[in-house]
Design a protein around this motif. Sequence first.
Motif, PDB file in Angstrom:
ATOM      1  N   TRP A 124     -19.871 -11.914  -3.047  1.00 23.31           N
ATOM      2  CA  TRP A 124     -21.152 -11.980  -4.383  1.00 23.31           C
ATOM      3  C   TRP A 124     -20.697  -9.980  -5.205  1.00 23.31           C
ATOM      4  N   ASN A 125     -20.338  -9.180  -4.942  1.00 25.33           N
ATOM      5  CA  ASN A 125     -19.769  -8.063  -6.132  1.00 25.33           C
ATOM      6  C   ASN A 125     -18.773  -8.287  -6.863  1.00 25.33           C
ATOM      7  N   HIS A 126     -17.870  -9.802  -6.849  1.00 26.27           N
ATOM      8  CA  HIS A 126     -16.693  -9.631  -7.766  1.00 26.27           C
ATOM      9  C   HIS A 126     -17.183 -11.199  -8.780  1.00 26.27           C
ATOM     10  N   TYR A 127     -18.281 -11.614  -8.129  1.00 27.55           N
ATOM     11  CA  TYR A 127     -18.887 -12.734  -8.875  1.00 27.55           C
ATOM     12  C   TYR A 127     -19.843 -11.556 -10.180  1.00 27.55           C
ATOM     13  N   LEU A 128     -20.850 -11.115  -9.519  1.00 23.84           N
ATOM     14  CA  LEU A 128     -21.233 -10.087 -11.036  1.00 23.84           C
ATOM     15  C   LEU A 128     -20.939  -9.687 -11.277  1.00 23.84           C
ATOM     16  N   VAL A 129     -19.826  -8.753 -10.896  1.00 25.91           N
ATOM     17  CA  VAL A 129     -19.080  -7.975 -12.152  1.00 25.91           C
ATOM     18  C   VAL A 129     -18.499  -8.307 -13.004  1.00 25.91           C
ATOM     19  N   ASN A 130     -18.111 -10.025 -12.067  1.00 29.73           N
ATOM     20  CA  ASN A 130     -17.360 -10.693 -13.550  1.00 29.73           C
ATOM     21  C   ASN A 130     -18.706 -10.851 -15.004  1.00 29.73           C
ATOM     22  N   LYS A 131     -19.182 -11.634 -13.974  1.00 23.51           N
ATOM     23  CA  LYS A 131     -20.510 -11.264 -15.499  1.00 23.51           C
ATOM     24  C   LYS A 131     -20.681 -10.707 -16.087  1.00 23.51           C
ATOM     25  N   LEU A 132     -21.254  -9.502 -15.540  1.00 22.02           N
ATOM     26  CA  LEU A 132     -20.869  -8.387 -16.598  1.00 22.02           C
ATOM     27  C   LEU A 132     -20.590  -8.099 -17.147  1.00 22.02           C
ATOM     28  N   VAL A 133     -18.868  -8.066 -16.759  1.00 21.98           N
ATOM     29  CA  VAL A 133     -17.563  -7.522 -17.528  1.00 21.98           C
ATOM     30  C   VAL A 133     -17.341  -8.543 -18.851  1.00 21.98           C
ATOM     31  N   ASN A 134     -17.612  -9.874 -18.005  1.00 24.94           N
ATOM     32  CA  ASN A 134     -16.702 -10.736 -19.458  1.00 24.94           C
ATOM     33  C   ASN A 134     -17.679 -11.934 -19.791  1.00 24.94           C
ATOM     34  N   GLU A 135     -19.224 -12.360 -19.066  1.00 20.43           N
ATOM     35  CA  GLU A 135     -19.447 -12.446 -20.209  1.00 20.43           C
ATOM     36  C   GLU A 135     -20.787 -11.683 -20.978  1.00 20.43           C
ATOM     37  N   LEU A 136     -21.742 -10.367 -20.273  1.00 19.20           N
ATOM     38  CA  LEU A 136     -22.308  -9.922 -20.564  1.00 19.20           C
ATOM     39  C   LEU A 136     -21.476  -8.482 -21.364  1.00 19.20           C
TER      40      LEU A 136
ATOM     41  N   SER B 279      -7.605 -18.965   6.045  1.00 19.33           N
ATOM     42  CA  SER B 279      -7.178 -18.139   7.400  1.00 19.33           C
ATOM     43  C   SER B 279      -6.422 -17.387   7.667  1.00 19.33           C
ATOM     44  N   GLY B 280      -6.658 -16.071   8.145  1.00 18.50           N
ATOM     45  CA  GLY B 280      -5.770 -15.107   8.669  1.00 18.50           C
ATOM     46  C   GLY B 280      -4.387 -14.494   7.959  1.00 18.50           C
ATOM     47  N   ILE B 281      -5.348 -14.860   7.294  1.00 17.31           N
ATOM     48  CA  ILE B 281      -4.694 -14.132   5.511  1.00 17.31           C
ATOM     49  C   ILE B 281      -5.654 -12.764   4.352  1.00 17.31           C
ATOM     50  N   ASP B 282      -6.542 -13.777   4.020  1.00 21.71           N
ATOM     51  CA  ASP B 282      -7.121 -12.292   3.856  1.00 21.71           C
ATOM     52  C   ASP B 282      -9.402 -12.649   4.008  1.00 21.71           C
ATOM     53  N   TYR B 283      -8.998 -13.564   5.424  1.00 16.33           N
ATOM     54  CA  TYR B 283     -10.154 -14.081   5.905  1.00 16.33           C
ATOM     55  C   TYR B 283     -11.176 -12.478   6.012  1.00 16.33           C
ATOM     56  N   GLN B 284     -10.240 -11.431   6.353  1.00 18.51           N
ATOM     57  CA  GLN B 284     -11.063 -10.140   6.871  1.00 18.51           C
ATOM     58  C   GLN B 284     -11.197  -9.470   5.914  1.00 18.51           C
ATOM     59  N   GLN B 285     -10.949  -9.269   4.762  1.00 18.35           N
ATOM     60  CA  GLN B 285     -11.139  -9.041   3.529  1.00 18.35           C
ATOM     61  C   GLN B 285     -12.558  -9.508   3.776  1.00 18.35           C
ATOM     62  N   THR B 286     -13.202  -7.978   3.916  1.00 17.84           N
ATOM     63  CA  THR B 286     -14.722  -7.707   3.329  1.00 17.84           C
ATOM     64  C   THR B 286     -15.185  -6.570   2.886  1.00 17.84           C
ATOM     65  N   TYR B 287     -14.562  -5.600   2.409  1.00 18.71           N
ATOM     66  CA  TYR B 287     -15.069  -4.859   2.014  1.00 18.71           C
ATOM     67  C   TYR B 287     -15.643  -5.377   0.298  1.00 18.71           C
ATOM     68  N   ALA B 288     -17.142  -4.244  -0.018  1.00 21.72           N
ATOM     69  CA  ALA B 288     -17.965  -4.437  -0.831  1.00 21.72           C
ATOM     70  C   ALA B 288     -18.312  -3.705  -1.127  1.00 21.72           C
ATOM     71  N   PRO B 289     -18.305  -2.632  -2.722  1.00 17.00           N
ATOM     72  CA  PRO B 289     -18.267  -2.195  -3.076  1.00 17.00           C
ATOM     73  C   PRO B 289     -19.742  -1.325  -3.784  1.00 17.00           C
ATOM     74  N   ALA B 290     -20.345  -0.016  -3.704  1.00 19.63           N
ATOM     75  CA  ALA B 290     -21.540  -0.126  -3.419  1.00 19.63           C
ATOM     76  C   ALA B 290     -21.992   1.526  -4.632  1.00 19.63           C
ATOM     77  N   ALA B 291     -22.810   1.682  -5.307  1.00 15.81           N
ATOM     78  CA  ALA B 291     -22.532   2.559  -6.212  1.00 15.81           C
ATOM     79  C   ALA B 291     -22.581   4.105  -5.380  1.00 15.81           C
ATOM     80  N   SER B 292     -21.837   4.919  -5.545  1.00  9.68           N
ATOM     81  CA  SER B 292     -22.333   6.443  -5.024  1.00  9.68           C
ATOM     82  C   SER B 292     -23.626   6.928  -5.052  1.00  9.68           C
ATOM     83  N   ARG B 293     -23.954   8.024  -4.165  1.00  7.25           N
ATOM     84  CA  ARG B 293     -24.861   8.726  -4.444  1.00  7.25           C
ATOM     85  C   ARG B 293     -24.946   9.303  -5.355  1.00  7.25           C
ATOM     86  N   ASN B 294     -23.624   9.937  -5.387  1.00  6.07           N
ATOM     87  CA  ASN B 294     -23.831  10.972  -6.814  1.00  6.07           C
ATOM     88  C   ASN B 294     -24.044  10.380  -8.138  1.00  6.07           C
TER      89      ASN B 294
END
Length: 177
Positions: free
Chosen positions: A88-100, A3-18
């Motif tokens: 969600w993004n961190h969870y999926l990227v972890n699975k893609l890179v570390n498990e798959l 609380s008050g430290i990383d509660y505001q971290q909300t950025y989730a990347p998405a693929a660019s149109r390019n």
Amino acid sequence: MRSGIDYQQTYAPAASRNSIQMLLTLAAVHGWKSTQLDYVLAFPQAPVEGELYMKIPKGFELDDGNSDDYVLQLHKNVYGQKQAGRVWNHYLVNKLVNELNFKQSEIDECVFYRGKTLYVLYTDDSLLAGPDQNEIDQIIKDLKAADLNITVEGDIQDFLGINIDRKSDGTVHLTQP
């Protein structure tokens, strides 16, 4: 989450149109196979970070009638939670890179590759394209085996509101109503 430290971290990347256009271009030029995937209820597939509580929703009554005296502890992300997309993004990227065994692009963090197949992620929608349909099918099996609930939507026809029409001569027409 603190609380008050990383509660505001909300950025989730998405693929660019390019990156999306690059995948479509490679598929058209080389005659690659392609498949579109959708993660079913993506955010609740990822566990919450730390302890997270919410008020009991209106309309839900407890036997003693004092629902204001209680809260619910969340074990999975819920839609509307500020950090849900990032978690969600961190969870999926972890699975893609570390498990798959996917490799993550250094240019676009939502572009991955495994073998000869490219994978582009846009929140809970994704595209797979490559020269080998068997490799694509194996990746889909591996995603399902990694406890990821996905819907295989077949060849790419519509992605993020863009209609994709692959012509028999190999050209691709993109239109957006």
